[in-house]
Design a protein around this motif. Structure first.
Motif, PDB file in Angstrom:
ATOM      1  N   THR A   1      69.633  53.963 -32.210  1.00 25.33           N
ATOM      2  CA  THR A   1      68.949  52.678 -32.160  1.00 25.33           C
ATOM      3  C   THR A   1      69.956  51.578 -32.460  1.00 25.33           C
ATOM      4  OG1 THR A   1      66.794  53.580 -32.762  1.00 25.33           O
ATOM      5  CG2 THR A   1      67.183  51.263 -33.258  1.00 25.33           C
ATOM      6  N   ALA A   2      70.216  50.711 -31.468  1.00 24.34           N
ATOM      7  CA  ALA A   2      71.244  49.679 -31.634  1.00 24.34           C
ATOM      8  C   ALA A   2      70.672  48.444 -32.332  1.00 24.34           C
ATOM      9  CB  ALA A   2      71.817  49.289 -30.284  1.00 24.34           C
ATOM     10  N   ASN A   3      71.457  47.872 -33.198  1.00 29.19           N
ATOM     11  CA  ASN A   3      71.076  46.639 -33.900  1.00 29.19           C
ATOM     12  C   ASN A   3      71.919  45.436 -33.482  1.00 29.19           C
ATOM     13  OD1 ASN A   3      68.952  47.653 -35.745  1.00 29.19           O
ATOM     14  ND2 ASN A   3      70.607  49.002 -36.412  1.00 29.19           N
TER      15      ASN A   3
ATOM     16  N   GLY B   1      66.677  49.362 -28.746  1.00 33.38           N
ATOM     17  CA  GLY B   1      66.396  49.014 -30.138  1.00 33.38           C
ATOM     18  C   GLY B   1      64.913  48.729 -30.295  1.00 33.38           C
ATOM     19  N   PRO B   2      64.094  49.785 -30.394  1.00 35.17           N
ATOM     20  CA  PRO B   2      62.639  49.565 -30.520  1.00 35.17           C
ATOM     21  C   PRO B   2      62.283  49.021 -31.899  1.00 35.17           C
ATOM     22  CG  PRO B   2      63.138  51.931 -30.599  1.00 35.17           C
ATOM     23  CD  PRO B   2      64.449  51.215 -30.367  1.00 35.17           C
TER      24      PRO B   2
ATOM     25  N   VAL C   1      50.031  44.998 -27.842  1.00 30.36           N
ATOM     26  CA  VAL C   1      51.471  45.240 -27.902  1.00 30.36           C
ATOM     27  C   VAL C   1      51.753  46.404 -28.860  1.00 30.36           C
ATOM     28  CG1 VAL C   1      53.702  44.290 -28.606  1.00 30.36           C
ATOM     29  CG2 VAL C   1      52.088  42.872 -27.320  1.00 30.36           C
ATOM     30  N   LEU C   2      52.583  47.336 -28.397  1.00 34.48           N
ATOM     31  CA  LEU C   2      52.923  48.513 -29.199  1.00 34.48           C
ATOM     32  C   LEU C   2      54.289  48.386 -29.850  1.00 34.48           C
ATOM     33  CD1 LEU C   2      51.903  51.373 -26.749  1.00 34.48           C
ATOM     34  CD2 LEU C   2      50.602  50.521 -28.700  1.00 34.48           C
ATOM     35  N   THR C   3      55.251  47.933 -29.067  1.00 28.41           N
ATOM     36  CA  THR C   3      56.617  47.845 -29.572  1.00 28.41           C
ATOM     37  C   THR C   3      57.387  46.841 -28.719  1.00 28.41           C
ATOM     38  OG1 THR C   3      58.651  49.119 -30.065  1.00 28.41           O
ATOM     39  CG2 THR C   3      57.380  49.817 -28.174  1.00 28.41           C
ATOM     40  N   VAL C   4      58.403  46.260 -29.307  1.00 25.51           N
ATOM     41  CA  VAL C   4      59.312  45.350 -28.604  1.00 25.51           C
ATOM     42  C   VAL C   4      60.682  46.026 -28.626  1.00 25.51           C
ATOM     43  CG1 VAL C   4      60.382  43.058 -28.616  1.00 25.51           C
ATOM     44  CG2 VAL C   4      57.978  43.325 -29.293  1.00 25.51           C
TER      45      VAL C   4
END
Lengths: 197, 197
Positions: B19-21, B145-146, B167-170
């Motif tokens: 997961t990228a930040n 990156g969820p 909305v579930l996730t961005v």
């Protein structure tokens, strides 16, 4: 436009993979399930919460306890699949957070002290993990047959007497049998799904 | 025990994917998103319901509308990612069922005439599709990156004024930038997750 993932892998996981409705007799071993888990466990979840729990139904007695709660249309395939996995969300996942999120153990109490918040978070994140698991079954060269036609309350009580788990899906697993698939269903077009602002 | 999926693909999708930040400046094109969709659209959903809807945030104005609803800790990365996708469940997915499930168009009315049933089914199945999408982003050689830290009601109203979407996730999408990752978090052991009956 080509993807970084090679074409054979694209076919194995998505393009040629299908939801199987019949299975061969070839057994699915614990070693195969462990290899699947050891791959898909790396899929991301919020706060690394990992709420998915899996019950492998191997005994005759376990199979009977499961099948009684399945919808009629799912009983035959659930009775005959080489392996059936019950996938559930652990609504008390926060107990593991201090060990799973060691740089931020306060998250357990800061974000997840209330059960409704945990249930909502576990439902979403365990569903993500259920999808990773389905992909993992395919990565193992097996067909997955995920089902949601069952008495959820019945399954929760039958296999998780603690009242702390919510079954999301039951997945038949094995090599496909004869006439394993229905014709591939259509898919929504890109423009029906994706908009841009 | 080895999987059918080749080791490079395992690494790309799960083992080395993170997961990228932070992200580089390299843009993510519509063609890349279309290639991702055209792969992951084949992932299974119950009744082939395909409730996932995706909003790509490309304009400056859209980005500002989005960022205001994100949790403080997510604002910086949501502001700077090359592309941001809002993933939502369409609670009126049943309108598409007659075309998407042509052998059983009655499912629309038999199973999905009640909104709470649709919401529950859309939440589960759109989450499965969100996971397929995350895998697809990785299949394209990009980092995902969820995030779930946002004002969900605010986003629902801002981007889906019809009251019919959740909305579930961005998901931030792009090539990873400098110091993109935290150290890999631990994972639950197989025996903590999997039991057998």
């Amino acid at each position: 436009m080509t993807l970084a993932l090679d074409a054979a892998a694209q076919d194995l996981l998505f393009r040629e993979a299908r939801t199987a409705n019949t299975f061969s007799d070839e057994p699915v071993s614990d070693e195969q399930v462990q290899a699947i888990y050891d791959l898909v466990k790396f899929g991301p979840t919020a706060f690394n919460q990992q709420p998915l729990r899996i019950v492998l139904v191997r005994s005759e007695e376990g199979r009977a306890r499961l099948v009684q709660h399945m919808a009629d249309g799912n009983k035959a395939k659930t009775s005959t699949a080489p392996l059936v996995a019950i996938l559930a969300a652990d609504n008390e996942f926060h107990e593991e957070l201090p060990s799973q999120l060691p740089h931020f153990p306060q998250a357990k109490d800061l974000f997840f002290s209330e059960r409704p918040v945990r249930e909502s978070s576990a439902a979403l994140n365990a569903a993500l993990q259920a999808a990773y698991f389905i992909i993992g079954v395919r990565a193992a060269g097996l067909a997955a047959g995920p089902m949601t036609g069952f008495d959820a309350e019945g399954l929760n009580k039958e296999f998780f007497g603690d009242g702390e788990h919510s079954v999301l899906t039951v997945v038949n697993i094995g090599k496909p049998g004869e006439e394993a698939w229905f014709p591939r269903g259509p898919r929504l077009e890109y423009d029906q799904v994706v908009t841009t602002v």
